[in-house]
Scaffold this motif. Structure first.
Motif, PDB file in Angstrom:
ATOM      1  N   GLN B  81      40.444  71.019  90.125  1.00  0.00           N
ATOM      2  CA  GLN B  81      39.844  72.059  90.955  1.00  0.00           C
ATOM      3  C   GLN B  81      38.393  72.306  90.522  1.00  0.00           C
ATOM      4  O   GLN B  81      38.033  72.012  89.380  1.00  0.00           O
ATOM      5  CB  GLN B  81      40.653  73.352  90.817  1.00  0.00           C
ATOM      6  N   PRO B  82      37.569  72.866  91.389  1.00  0.00           N
ATOM      7  CA  PRO B  82      36.178  73.166  90.994  1.00  0.00           C
ATOM      8  C   PRO B  82      36.088  74.010  89.719  1.00  0.00           C
ATOM      9  O   PRO B  82      35.169  73.833  88.922  1.00  0.00           O
ATOM     10  CB  PRO B  82      35.635  73.924  92.208  1.00  0.00           C
ATOM     11  N   GLY B  83      37.049  74.886  89.516  1.00  0.00           N
ATOM     12  CA  GLY B  83      37.061  75.718  88.309  1.00  0.00           C
ATOM     13  C   GLY B  83      37.334  74.946  87.033  1.00  0.00           C
ATOM     14  O   GLY B  83      37.179  75.486  85.934  1.00  0.00           O
ATOM     15  N   ASP B  84      37.717  73.692  87.175  1.00  0.00           N
ATOM     16  CA  ASP B  84      37.934  72.844  85.993  1.00  0.00           C
ATOM     17  C   ASP B  84      36.631  72.243  85.480  1.00  0.00           C
ATOM     18  O   ASP B  84      36.616  71.641  84.402  1.00  0.00           O
ATOM     19  CB  ASP B  84      38.916  71.711  86.324  1.00  0.00           C
ATOM     20  N   SER B  85      35.563  72.378  86.239  1.00  0.00           N
ATOM     21  CA  SER B  85      34.265  71.852  85.804  1.00  0.00           C
ATOM     22  C   SER B  85      33.839  72.538  84.519  1.00  0.00           C
ATOM     23  O   SER B  85      33.738  73.768  84.455  1.00  0.00           O
ATOM     24  CB  SER B  85      33.203  72.072  86.893  1.00  0.00           C
ATOM     25  N   ALA B  86      33.611  71.741  83.488  1.00  0.00           N
ATOM     26  CA  ALA B  86      33.288  72.283  82.162  1.00  0.00           C
ATOM     27  C   ALA B  86      33.090  71.113  81.211  1.00  0.00           C
ATOM     28  O   ALA B  86      33.224  69.955  81.608  1.00  0.00           O
ATOM     29  CB  ALA B  86      34.420  73.178  81.650  1.00  0.00           C
ATOM     30  N   VAL B  87      32.788  71.421  79.967  1.00  0.00           N
ATOM     31  CA  VAL B  87      32.800  70.417  78.903  1.00  0.00           C
ATOM     32  C   VAL B  87      34.137  70.521  78.184  1.00  0.00           C
ATOM     33  O   VAL B  87      34.584  71.618  77.845  1.00  0.00           O
ATOM     34  CB  VAL B  87      31.645  70.634  77.917  1.00  0.00           C
ATOM     35  N   TYR B  88      34.769  69.387  77.985  1.00  0.00           N
ATOM     36  CA  TYR B  88      36.049  69.335  77.282  1.00  0.00           C
ATOM     37  C   TYR B  88      35.871  68.579  75.970  1.00  0.00           C
ATOM     38  O   TYR B  88      35.233  67.517  75.940  1.00  0.00           O
ATOM     39  CB  TYR B  88      37.093  68.625  78.149  1.00  0.00           C
ATOM     40  N   PHE B  89      36.401  69.119  74.899  1.00  0.00           N
ATOM     41  CA  PHE B  89      36.344  68.380  73.650  1.00  0.00           C
ATOM     42  C   PHE B  89      37.630  68.548  72.851  1.00  0.00           C
ATOM     43  O   PHE B  89      38.354  69.537  72.994  1.00  0.00           O
ATOM     44  CB  PHE B  89      35.122  68.743  72.812  1.00  0.00           C
ATOM     45  N   CYS B  90      37.876  67.539  72.059  1.00  0.00           N
ATOM     46  CA  CYS B  90      39.077  67.526  71.246  1.00  0.00           C
ATOM     47  C   CYS B  90      38.729  67.928  69.816  1.00  0.00           C
ATOM     48  O   CYS B  90      37.567  67.868  69.403  1.00  0.00           O
ATOM     49  CB  CYS B  90      39.733  66.146  71.256  1.00  0.00           C
ATOM     50  N   ALA B  91      39.731  68.351  69.100  1.00  0.00           N
ATOM     51  CA  ALA B  91      39.590  68.668  67.682  1.00  0.00           C
ATOM     52  C   ALA B  91      40.816  68.139  66.951  1.00  0.00           C
ATOM     53  O   ALA B  91      41.896  68.044  67.521  1.00  0.00           O
ATOM     54  CB  ALA B  91      39.437  70.171  67.466  1.00  0.00           C
ATOM     55  N   GLU B  92      40.637  67.773  65.694  1.00  0.00           N
ATOM     56  CA  GLU B  92      41.727  67.260  64.879  1.00  0.00           C
ATOM     57  C   GLU B  92      41.689  67.923  63.513  1.00  0.00           C
ATOM     58  O   GLU B  92      40.652  68.435  63.088  1.00  0.00           O
ATOM     59  CB  GLU B  92      41.587  65.741  64.704  1.00  0.00           C
TER      60      GLU B  92
END
Lengths: 113, 113
Positions: B81-92
């Motif tokens: 959805q348009p609201g999913d537009s963002a920066v996504y990052f993972c962490a460990e």
């Protein structure tokens, strides 16, 4: 609504000045963290506290100090600001350290001139 | 999903399509992984986590897949959805000094209407 409150939201500061960034959480989390976020470098840990009364150094601690007098508050102090400390600063907390999701505030945007 | 210099990798998808965001990790000792979403001007928001004794975990419209053999993590978003537009990052959590999370550089997701 429970969460993390950071203040100020933004600040312009002259080099050499002292500055304290405030962070308060109302989730009764034991662990708290300070990160800086710079373009292309991701989140880097500055200092952390696993429980009230204890603190530790992260990846980039130089020029910063923290205190943890109680569970809720975790202020970050720049004793003498330098331009390389221009960044966005995020405070986070988790129930305990290690394998737990960290919950973040909305950041303080700091510019050092 | 790793950053390259000052430029974030970008994934552009059509609204309604599924999105897959990837993250490579380097430490075979890591046993806990998190995905975060960060919208412009906001702090990172926890999406979903997974422990190394699992290879898949599902949330609401999101699925995380863990392939320990090739040290790869992915986030699948259904019906983007348009609201999913963002920066996504993972962490460990690599369980090196300090038992702290290590964050990746992020991938920018752009959703076209």
């Amino acid at each position: 609504i429970a969460g993390i409150t950071q203040a100020p939201t933004s600040q312009i500061l002259a080099a050499g000045r002292r500055m304290t960034l405030r962070c308060t959480q109302d989730m009764r989390h034991n662990a708290m963290y300070w990160y800086r976020q710079d373009l292309g470098l991701g989140l880097r840990l500055i200092h952390y506290s696993n429980t009230a009364g204890t603190t530790g150094k992260g990846e980039v601690p130089d020029g910063y100090s923290v205190s943890r007098a109680n569970t809720d508050d975790f202020p970050l102090t720049l004793a003498s600001a330098v331009p390389s400390q221009t960044s966005v600063y995020f405070c986070a907390s988790s129930d305990r350290e290690g394998n737990q999701p960290q919950h973040f505030g909305d950041g303080t945007r700091l510019s050092i001139l | 999903g790793e950053s390259v210099g000052l430029h974030l990798p970008t994934l552009s998808v059509q609204e309604g399509d599924n999105s897959i965001i990837n993250c490579a990790y380097s430490n075979s000792a890591s046993d806990y992984f998190i995905w975060y979403k960060q919208e412009s001007g906001k702090g990172p928001q926890f999406i979903i986590d997974i422990r190394s004794n699992m290879d898949k975990r599902q949330g609401q419209r999101v699925t995380v897949l863990l392939n320990k053999t090739v040290k790869h993590l992915s986030l699948q978003i259904a019906a983007t959805q348009p609201g999913d537009s963002a920066v996504y990052f993972c962490a460990e959590n690599p369980h090196d000094a300090g038992n702290m999370l290590t964050f990746g550089g992020g991938t920018r997701l752009m959703v076209k209407p």
